[in-house]
Design a protein around this motif. Structure first.
Motif, PDB file in Angstrom:
ATOM      1  N   PRO A 171       0.761  -1.788   0.195  1.00  9.71           N
ATOM      2  CA  PRO A 171       0.457  -0.055   0.278  1.00  9.71           C
ATOM      3  C   PRO A 171       0.309   1.281   0.499  1.00  9.71           C
ATOM      4  O   PRO A 171       0.018   2.536   0.082  1.00  9.71           O
ATOM      5  CB  PRO A 171      -0.605  -0.314   1.388  1.00  9.71           C
ATOM      6  N   ALA A 195       0.543  -1.975 -10.747  1.00 11.44           N
ATOM      7  CA  ALA A 195       0.344  -1.957  -9.102  1.00 11.44           C
ATOM      8  C   ALA A 195       0.272  -3.725  -9.326  1.00 11.44           C
ATOM      9  O   ALA A 195      -1.274  -4.335  -9.869  1.00 11.44           O
ATOM     10  CB  ALA A 195      -0.639  -0.751  -9.414  1.00 11.44           C
ATOM     11  N   SER A 199      -3.881  -3.834  -2.643  1.00  8.06           N
ATOM     12  CA  SER A 199      -3.629  -2.745  -1.523  1.00  8.06           C
ATOM     13  C   SER A 199      -2.100  -1.663  -2.633  1.00  8.06           C
ATOM     14  O   SER A 199      -2.422  -0.522  -2.423  1.00  8.06           O
ATOM     15  CB  SER A 199      -2.099  -3.724  -0.681  1.00  8.06           C
ATOM     16  N   GLY A 215      -1.873   3.016  -1.826  1.00  7.79           N
ATOM     17  CA  GLY A 215      -1.830   2.609  -2.897  1.00  7.79           C
ATOM     18  C   GLY A 215      -1.071   3.220  -3.780  1.00  7.79           C
ATOM     19  O   GLY A 215      -0.277   4.205  -3.835  1.00  7.79           O
TER      20      GLY A 215
END
Ligand code: SF4
Ligand code: SF4
Length: 251
Positions: A171, A195, A199, A215
């Motif tokens: 995150p 990504a 998270s 994020g």
């Protein structure tokens, strides 16, 4: 020597040859919406620990896979069968909004972008972990003999100087925000950011924590979104092959 050759010839192969096979039936997968009408009972939204589901008027459900940790609570709570597990493995997307599934009657959809063919034959990936070790393990598993990402020209590299893609898990803990920026700056153009996991996409389940950036997107421009918590290695391969413009990933 002869015995070794016989073993190699008869021993079978660990590597999965089928591209993006469905997950085994014992796996939950990510939730998906079916054609079964929603009764607007709201059980799924109540059960969801990450607020990934919104139930609107007339049984219109919006399910955000970018916030989903695949706990299965919603599918267990849905008696109408509107929500069920999805065993498919082509789940990565190039736009954040495409992670939001809905049973709203189909609208004319904007064209899905295709990644410019910058990395068609190989992709060198620098992975940066910012607090999601489960996703790190799945990125590692992508290189084992079963998934064998090397056969697609995908290699994990140790230096951002050698990388085309920055794969980020976690995150974005506060202590990792500046190192991540510096890692990105150290990469040559063209470069992409991936990504990896819920998270890294939205910060869940650490969202709005004092040390979380929720994020990657608030820190760097993201080109590929791979849902899951953690994502299955085929999910990750799908995202990377999508970034490479591989025809099998688009289907
Ligand atoms: S599977 Fe995903 S959407 Fe469903 S309850 Fe769990 S976190 Fe929420
Ligand atoms: S999707 Fe299922 S659980 Fe959710 S509101 Fe509709 S019927 Fe209820």
């Amino acid at each position: 020597m002869i015995r070794t050759l016989i073993q190699l010839a008869t021993g079978g192969m660990a590597t999965q040859t089928q591209m993006f096979p469905d997950l085994p039936a014992y796996n939950r997968g990510l939730p998906m919406l079916t054609d079964s009408p929603c009764t607007s009972c709201g059980n799924c939204a109540q059960a969801c620990p990450t607020d990934a589901i919104n139930v609107g008027a007339g049984g219109i459900v919006a399910l955000d896979r970018g916030r989903c940790i695949a706990c299965g609570q919603c599918t267990a709570a849905c008696e109408s069968g509107t929500l069920k597990g999805d065993l498919g493995t082509r789940v990565a997307v190039l736009r954040r909004e495409d992670l939001v599934l809905t049973n709203r009657p189909a609208q004319p959809a904007p064209p899905v972008p295709t990644q410019p063919a910058m990395f068609r034959r190989s992709l060198h990936v620098r992975e940066v972990s910012t607090g999601d070790n489960a996703s790190d393990l799945e990125v590692g598993a992508m290189g084992n003999p079963v998934f064998d990402c090397g056969r697609f020209g995908i290699h994990i590299v140790a230096s951002p100087r050698h990388a085309d893609a920055l794969a980020v898990t976690g995150p974005l803990a506060r202590a990792m925000q500046e190192p991540l920026r510096r890692c990105y700056e150290a990469m040559a153009d063209p470069r992409i950011v991936v990504a990896v996991g819920a998270s890294a996409i939205s910060g869940v389940p650490f969202e709005d924590g004092y040390a979380s950036a929720n994020g990657v997107s608030p820190i760097l421009p993201v080109d590929v979104f791979i849902p899951g918590s953690p994502p299955h290695p085929w999910y990750i391969l799908h995202g990377l092959l999508l970034a490479m413009g591989h025809p099998a990933a688009r289907g």
